[in-house]
Design a protein around this motif. Sequence first.
Motif, PDB file in Angstrom:
ATOM      1  N   PHE A 292      69.359  44.823  42.790  1.00 45.87           N
ATOM      2  CA  PHE A 292      68.290  43.834  42.636  1.00 45.87           C
ATOM      3  C   PHE A 292      67.067  44.564  42.096  1.00 45.87           C
ATOM      4  CE2 PHE A 292      66.082  40.027  43.535  1.00 45.87           C
ATOM      5  CZ  PHE A 292      64.843  40.368  44.048  1.00 45.87           C
ATOM      6  N   PRO A 293      66.330  43.985  41.152  1.00 48.04           N
ATOM      7  CA  PRO A 293      65.165  44.681  40.585  1.00 48.04           C
ATOM      8  C   PRO A 293      64.029  44.847  41.613  1.00 48.04           C
ATOM      9  CG  PRO A 293      65.787  42.767  39.246  1.00 48.04           C
ATOM     10  CD  PRO A 293      66.573  42.709  40.502  1.00 48.04           C
ATOM     11  N   ALA A 294      64.075  45.953  42.343  1.00 44.75           N
ATOM     12  CA  ALA A 294      63.053  46.211  43.366  1.00 44.75           C
ATOM     13  C   ALA A 294      62.918  47.711  43.613  1.00 44.75           C
ATOM     14  CB  ALA A 294      63.405  45.495  44.669  1.00 44.75           C
ATOM     15  N   ILE A 295      61.666  48.131  43.789  1.00 39.13           N
ATOM     16  CA  ILE A 295      61.325  49.521  44.123  1.00 39.13           C
ATOM     17  C   ILE A 295      60.384  49.463  45.317  1.00 39.13           C
ATOM     18  CG2 ILE A 295      60.104  51.613  43.355  1.00 39.13           C
ATOM     19  CD1 ILE A 295      62.556  51.262  41.685  1.00 39.13           C
ATOM     20  N   ALA A 296      60.599  50.352  46.285  1.00 44.49           N
ATOM     21  CA  ALA A 296      59.726  50.428  47.463  1.00 44.49           C
ATOM     22  C   ALA A 296      58.940  51.729  47.438  1.00 44.49           C
ATOM     23  CB  ALA A 296      60.540  50.343  48.742  1.00 44.49           C
TER      24      ALA A 296
ATOM     25  N   PRO B 246      59.305  52.740  53.467  1.00 46.05           N
ATOM     26  CA  PRO B 246      59.178  51.788  52.361  1.00 46.05           C
ATOM     27  C   PRO B 246      58.293  50.608  52.771  1.00 46.05           C
ATOM     28  CG  PRO B 246      61.334  51.557  53.396  1.00 46.05           C
ATOM     29  CD  PRO B 246      60.643  52.718  54.070  1.00 46.05           C
ATOM     30  N   GLU B 247      56.989  50.762  52.588  1.00 42.90           N
ATOM     31  CA  GLU B 247      56.030  49.766  53.073  1.00 42.90           C
ATOM     32  C   GLU B 247      55.538  48.793  52.009  1.00 42.90           C
ATOM     33  OE1 GLU B 247      53.170  51.407  56.143  1.00 42.90           O
ATOM     34  OE2 GLU B 247      53.838  53.248  55.148  1.00 42.90           O
ATOM     35  N   PHE B 248      55.622  49.170  50.737  1.00 46.64           N
ATOM     36  CA  PHE B 248      55.136  48.318  49.658  1.00 46.64           C
ATOM     37  C   PHE B 248      56.213  48.202  48.597  1.00 46.64           C
ATOM     38  CE2 PHE B 248      53.099  47.984  45.453  1.00 46.64           C
ATOM     39  CZ  PHE B 248      52.512  46.730  45.607  1.00 46.64           C
ATOM     40  N   TRP B 249      56.627  46.972  48.315  1.00 44.38           N
ATOM     41  CA  TRP B 249      57.682  46.705  47.341  1.00 44.38           C
ATOM     42  C   TRP B 249      57.108  45.992  46.131  1.00 44.38           C
ATOM     43  CZ3 TRP B 249      63.113  47.338  48.127  1.00 44.38           C
ATOM     44  CH2 TRP B 249      63.466  47.853  49.382  1.00 44.38           C
ATOM     45  N   ILE B 250      57.624  46.340  44.965  1.00 43.75           N
ATOM     46  CA  ILE B 250      57.360  45.594  43.744  1.00 43.75           C
ATOM     47  C   ILE B 250      58.728  45.124  43.262  1.00 43.75           C
ATOM     48  CG2 ILE B 250      57.364  47.592  42.182  1.00 43.75           C
ATOM     49  CD1 ILE B 250      54.864  44.759  41.928  1.00 43.75           C
ATOM     50  N   GLN B 251      58.842  43.832  42.954  1.00 43.80           N
ATOM     51  CA  GLN B 251      60.162  43.293  42.629  1.00 43.80           C
ATOM     52  C   GLN B 251      60.065  42.012  41.820  1.00 43.80           C
ATOM     53  OE1 GLN B 251      61.031  42.798  46.831  1.00 43.80           O
ATOM     54  NE2 GLN B 251      61.254  40.600  46.516  1.00 43.80           N
ATOM     55  N   GLN B 252      61.153  41.685  41.160  1.00 44.39           N
ATOM     56  CA  GLN B 252      61.248  40.372  40.553  1.00 44.39           C
ATOM     57  C   GLN B 252      61.532  39.384  41.670  1.00 44.39           C
ATOM     58  OE1 GLN B 252      64.312  40.813  37.568  1.00 44.39           O
ATOM     59  NE2 GLN B 252      62.814  41.358  36.014  1.00 44.39           N
TER      60      GLN B 252
ATOM     61  N   LEU C  50      55.337  42.357  46.413  1.00 44.58           N
ATOM     62  CA  LEU C  50      54.684  41.601  45.349  1.00 44.58           C
ATOM     63  C   LEU C  50      55.703  41.336  44.252  1.00 44.58           C
ATOM     64  CD1 LEU C  50      51.187  43.293  44.814  1.00 44.58           C
ATOM     65  CD2 LEU C  50      51.724  41.176  46.047  1.00 44.58           C
ATOM     66  N   GLY C  51      55.713  40.117  43.766  1.00 45.52           N
ATOM     67  CA  GLY C  51      56.581  39.763  42.664  1.00 45.52           C
ATOM     68  C   GLY C  51      55.957  40.134  41.336  1.00 45.52           C
ATOM     69  N   THR C  52      56.810  40.411  40.364  1.00 46.27           N
ATOM     70  CA  THR C  52      56.332  40.739  39.026  1.00 46.27           C
ATOM     71  C   THR C  52      57.203  40.068  37.981  1.00 46.27           C
ATOM     72  OG1 THR C  52      55.818  42.492  37.457  1.00 46.27           O
ATOM     73  CG2 THR C  52      57.672  42.896  38.948  1.00 46.27           C
ATOM     74  N   ASN C  53      56.584  39.717  36.875  1.00 51.20           N
ATOM     75  CA  ASN C  53      57.295  39.190  35.721  1.00 51.20           C
ATOM     76  C   ASN C  53      57.546  40.283  34.691  1.00 51.20           C
ATOM     77  OD1 ASN C  53      57.269  36.418  36.615  1.00 51.20           O
ATOM     78  ND2 ASN C  53      55.077  36.483  36.238  1.00 51.20           N
ATOM     79  N   ARG C  54      57.029  41.466  34.956  1.00 48.65           N
ATOM     80  CA  ARG C  54      57.105  42.600  34.027  1.00 48.65           C
ATOM     81  C   ARG C  54      57.580  43.819  34.815  1.00 48.65           C
ATOM     82  NH1 ARG C  54      51.041  42.194  31.721  1.00 48.65           N
ATOM     83  NH2 ARG C  54      51.674  44.076  30.639  1.00 48.65           N
ATOM     84  N   PHE C  55      58.792  43.777  35.320  1.00 45.06           N
ATOM     85  CA  PHE C  55      59.266  44.770  36.284  1.00 45.06           C
ATOM     86  C   PHE C  55      59.074  46.210  35.826  1.00 45.06           C
ATOM     87  CE2 PHE C  55      62.560  47.400  38.287  1.00 45.06           C
ATOM     88  CZ  PHE C  55      62.164  47.256  39.610  1.00 45.06           C
ATOM     89  N   ASP C  56      59.598  46.572  34.678  1.00 47.13           N
ATOM     90  CA  ASP C  56      59.510  47.972  34.238  1.00 47.13           C
ATOM     91  C   ASP C  56      58.060  48.415  34.057  1.00 47.13           C
ATOM     92  OD1 ASP C  56      62.284  48.293  34.270  1.00 47.13           O
ATOM     93  OD2 ASP C  56      62.493  47.699  32.172  1.00 47.13           O
TER      94      ASP C  56
END
Length: 139
Positions: free
Chosen positions: A44-48, A54-60, A13-19
């Motif tokens: 790259f701004p991403a956490i799994a 690592p099945e679910f990622w949040i990232q810019q 999922l992409g985010t505009n508010r990463f932190d």
Amino acid sequence: MMENPSILSHVSLGTNRFDEAVAFYDKVLATLGIGRILDVTEHFPAIAYGRAYPEFWIQQPFNGKPAEAANGVHIAFMAKNREEVHAFYEAALAAGGKGDGEPGPRPHYGDAYYGCFVRDLDGHKIEAMAWLEGEVVSG
């Protein structure tokens, strides 16, 4: 090595508010025993997240454009029981998410289905659900 029981490699999922999004998912997914598996923020701004993989990622978004929530798309996380569904819902609301369906039975998805729906900080629809085979869910 354990065989991966998932049918998907991962969902991002992409985010505009990463932190803020990472802080949100740290709190919410912990209620289901899910934690950070991989942090690639030095590249790259991403956490799994996952339990074992690592099945679910949040990232810019990789293309640098704003993230958008998709209409009709949602991500469902597996809970073990009703208590985890409720904990997920309450943690999401406390972390700034918006309720989109309180915890409860969803008999139209099956007699054993118990879940809740939330909108995350970017408006993505997320869910926690438990398949409570052998329990009376609608009562």
